[in-house]
Write a protein that holds these residues in place. Structure first.
Motif, short mmCIF file in Angstrom:
data_model
loop_
_atom_site.label_atom_id
_atom_site.label_comp_id
_atom_site.label_asym_id
_atom_site.label_seq_id
_atom_site.Cartn_x
_atom_site.Cartn_y
_atom_site.Cartn_z
N ILE A 1 -1.47 3.43 -2.71
CA ILE A 1 -1.96 3.14 -4.07
C ILE A 1 -2.20 4.42 -4.84
O ILE A 1 -1.85 4.54 -6.03
CB ILE A 1 -3.25 2.30 -4.00
N ALA A 2 -2.80 5.41 -4.17
CA ALA A 2 -3.06 6.69 -4.83
C ALA A 2 -1.76 7.38 -5.24
O ALA A 2 -1.67 7.95 -6.34
CB ALA A 2 -3.87 7.60 -3.90
N ASP B 1 2.38 0.70 -11.19
CA ASP B 1 1.38 -0.32 -10.88
C ASP B 1 1.35 -0.67 -9.40
O ASP B 1 0.32 -1.11 -8.88
CB ASP B 1 1.65 -1.60 -11.70
N VAL B 2 2.48 -0.52 -8.73
CA VAL B 2 2.57 -0.87 -7.31
C VAL B 2 3.26 0.27 -6.56
O VAL B 2 3.98 1.08 -7.16
CB VAL B 2 3.36 -2.19 -7.12
N PRO B 3 3.05 0.38 -5.24
CA PRO B 3 3.73 1.40 -4.44
C PRO B 3 5.25 1.25 -4.48
O PRO B 3 5.78 0.20 -4.82
CB PRO B 3 3.18 1.17 -3.03
N PRO C 1 -9.14 -3.88 -3.28
CA PRO C 1 -10.32 -3.10 -2.85
C PRO C 1 -9.99 -1.67 -2.42
O PRO C 1 -10.84 -0.78 -2.52
CB PRO C 1 -10.89 -3.92 -1.69
N PHE C 2 -8.76 -1.46 -1.95
CA PHE C 2 -8.41 -0.15 -1.41
C PHE C 2 -7.97 0.84 -2.48
O PHE C 2 -7.53 1.95 -2.16
CB PHE C 2 -7.33 -0.32 -0.34
N THR C 3 -8.11 0.46 -3.75
CA THR C 3 -7.94 1.43 -4.82
C THR C 3 -9.09 2.42 -4.85
O THR C 3 -8.95 3.53 -5.38
CB THR C 3 -7.83 0.72 -6.18
N SER C 4 -10.23 2.03 -4.29
CA SER C 4 -11.42 2.88 -4.27
C SER C 4 -11.49 3.67 -2.96
O SER C 4 -11.46 3.07 -1.88
CB SER C 4 -12.69 2.03 -4.42
#
Length: 366
Positions: free
Chosen positions: A81-82, A90-92, A109-112
Motif C-alpha cells: 500500500i505504501a 489507488d491499489v498495488p 486497516p493496513f494503510t496505517s
C-alpha cells in the motif's frame, strides 16, 4: 565468588552475542551474506518460541508457519500500500494487473503503520490464544496436537493460494520502501539486519526469564507429569496456552521482519514444509535448551543455503538424514551432546579414583 560468576554469566553471554551480531558480522560479511544472515535470524526468532513450547512444554508445534505467515502478510500488505501511494495509485501494482480497481476492505486497516504494527503484535497471539483454549481445554495433546497444528498450516497455505487479492500462489513481492526507508539502499538493509539482531536478543532474554521463573517450572512439570500438576490445583491447559501464545507472538514478529529483509512472502513460505523446517533446526540444536534452538535454526538454514548452491537436489536428503540421526541417537540435540561431554569430563580438583555414582540426566522433552 561462584554466585557472582553465575549471576554475571548470562550478561556476559548476551554481551558476547551482541558483539558478534553488531560488530563482527557486519565487519566480515558482505552485504549479500549479511542480508542472508538477517533472514536466518528471523528463523531463529521462530525457533526460540518453538523451543519454549516444545522443548519445555512438550507441545510438538508443527504449524508455526501459520503465525509466521500472519505477521508476514500483514507487513507485506502495508508495504505494498505504501509503495502504491508513492506512485499515486489507488491499489498495488499486482492488483492493477489482475483488474482489481479498488482496495479490498480488509486491506484498508493496513494503510496505517501504527495499526499494522499493532496487528502484527496482537493477531497471531490472539489466534493462538483462541486455538490453544479450544485444543488444550479438551486435553488434546501428543500426536493429535501435532497433526492438528500441521493440518492448520496446510489449510492456511491452501487458503492463501486461492486469494488473488493477496497475490495468490505468487504471494507479495517487489517491496520498495520500509516505513519510508528505501529498501534498495545498502545502509537501510543493514538497518534491517540490526533490527532483527536486536529483536532476537530481546526474545532470548524474555524466554530466559520465562524458563527460570515459577511459570517455567510449572511448564516443565506439565510436560513431565500433567496429572500431578492438575492434582496440585493448577490448570495445565492455561499453562500450555501461555507458551503457545508466546511462541505465536515470536513467530508473527519474525514473519514481519522476514518480509522487508527477503523481499517476498508467498504460500510456499508458510505451509507444512517451512513449519517442519523450523522444527528441524530446533531439534538439531537442542530443543530443551535456551540457545540450542537459535544455533540450530541458524546453522541448518546456513547449511541449506550453502550446500544447496553446490548440491541443489541433495540437500533435502541430507536434511532428512540429519533430523533422523539427531532424533534417534541424540534426542537432546547438539547442545545436549555438548552438555553430556562436559559433565563426563572429570573435574581437575577431584580425586583420580573418585567416580560419580550417577550421571545427572539431561533435561529432555518427552
Amino acid at each position: 565468588m561462584t554466585g557472582m560468576l553465575t549471576r554475571w554469566r548470562p550478561l556476559a553471554g548476551f554481551g558476547l552475542a551482541a558483539l558478534v551480531l553488531f560488530g563482527l558480522a557486519p565487519a566480515v560479511l558482505s552485504d549479500f551474506r549479511l542480508n542472508l544472515l538477517g533472514k536466518f535470524l528471523c528463523f531463529a526468532i521462530v525457533a526460540v518460541g518453538i523451543g519454549l513450547a516444545w522443548g519445555r512444554g512438550g507441545m510438538l508445534t508443527l504449524g508455526q508457519g501459520v503465525f509466521f505467515g500472519l505477521g508476514a502478510y500483514m507487513m507485506a500488505m502495508h508495504l505494498k500500500i505504501a509503495d502504491a501511494e508513492l506512485k499515486g495509485n489507488d491499489v498495488p501494482d499486482f492488483m492493477q494487473i489482475a483488474g482489481i480497481g479498488e482496495l479490498p476492505g480488509y486491506w484498508t486497516p493496513f494503510t496505517s503503520p501504527f495499526v499494522t504494527i499493532l496487528a502484527i503484535l496482537v493477531v497471531p497471539a490472539l489466534v493462538a490464544f483462541v486455538l490453544g483454549l479450544g485444543v488444550f481445554k479438551r486435553r488434546v495433546k501428543g500426536a493429535y496436537f501435532a497433526i492438528l497444528s500441521q493440518a492448520l498450516a496446510a489449510a492456511f497455505a491452501i487458503l492463501l493460494v486461492g486469494q488473488q487479492s493477496i497475490g495468490g500462489s505468487n504471494g507479495l513481492n517487489r517491496f520498495r520502501t520500509f516505513f519510508g526507508f528505501n529498501l534498495n539502499d545498502p545502509a537501510n538493509k543493514r538497518m534491517l539486519f540490526f533490527i532483527a539482531a536486536g529483536v532476537l536478543l530481546l526474545v532470548v532474554a524474555l524466554t530466559r526469564q520465562l524458563m527460570y521463573s515459577r511459570y517455567g517450572e510449572l511448564l516443565v512439570a506439565v510436560r513431565d507429569q500433567e496429572e500431578r500438576v492438575r492434582f496440585l490445583g493448577y490448570d495445565p491447559a492455561n499453562i500450555k496456552v501461555v507458551a503457545y501464545v508466546v511462541a505465536a507472538f515470536f513467530a508473527g514478529i519474525a514473519g514481519a521482519l522476514f518480509v522487508p529483509i527477503v523481499g517476498i512472502i508467498s504460500p510456499a513460505d508458510v505451509g507444512i514444509v517451512p513449519s517442519i523446517a523450523f522444527l528441524i533446526g530446533v531439534a538439531i540444536g537442542g530443543r530443551a535448551t535456551l540457545l540450542g534452538p537459535v544455533l540450530g535454526a541458524i546453522g541448518v538454514a546456513w547449511a541449506q543455503s550453502t550446500l544447496s548452491e553446490n548440491f541443489p537436489s541433495g540437500w533435502i536428503y541430507a536434511q532428512g538424514l540429519l533430523f533422523i540421526v539427531v532424533v534417534g541417537f541424540f534426542p537432546a540435540g547438539v547442545a545436549g551432546l555438548i552438555e553430556l561431554i562436559r559433565r563426563r569430563k572429570p573435574r581437575a580438583d577431584a580425586p583420580r579414583d573418585e567416580t560419580p555414582d550417577a550421571l545427572p540426566e539431561l533435561e529432555v522433552a518427552r
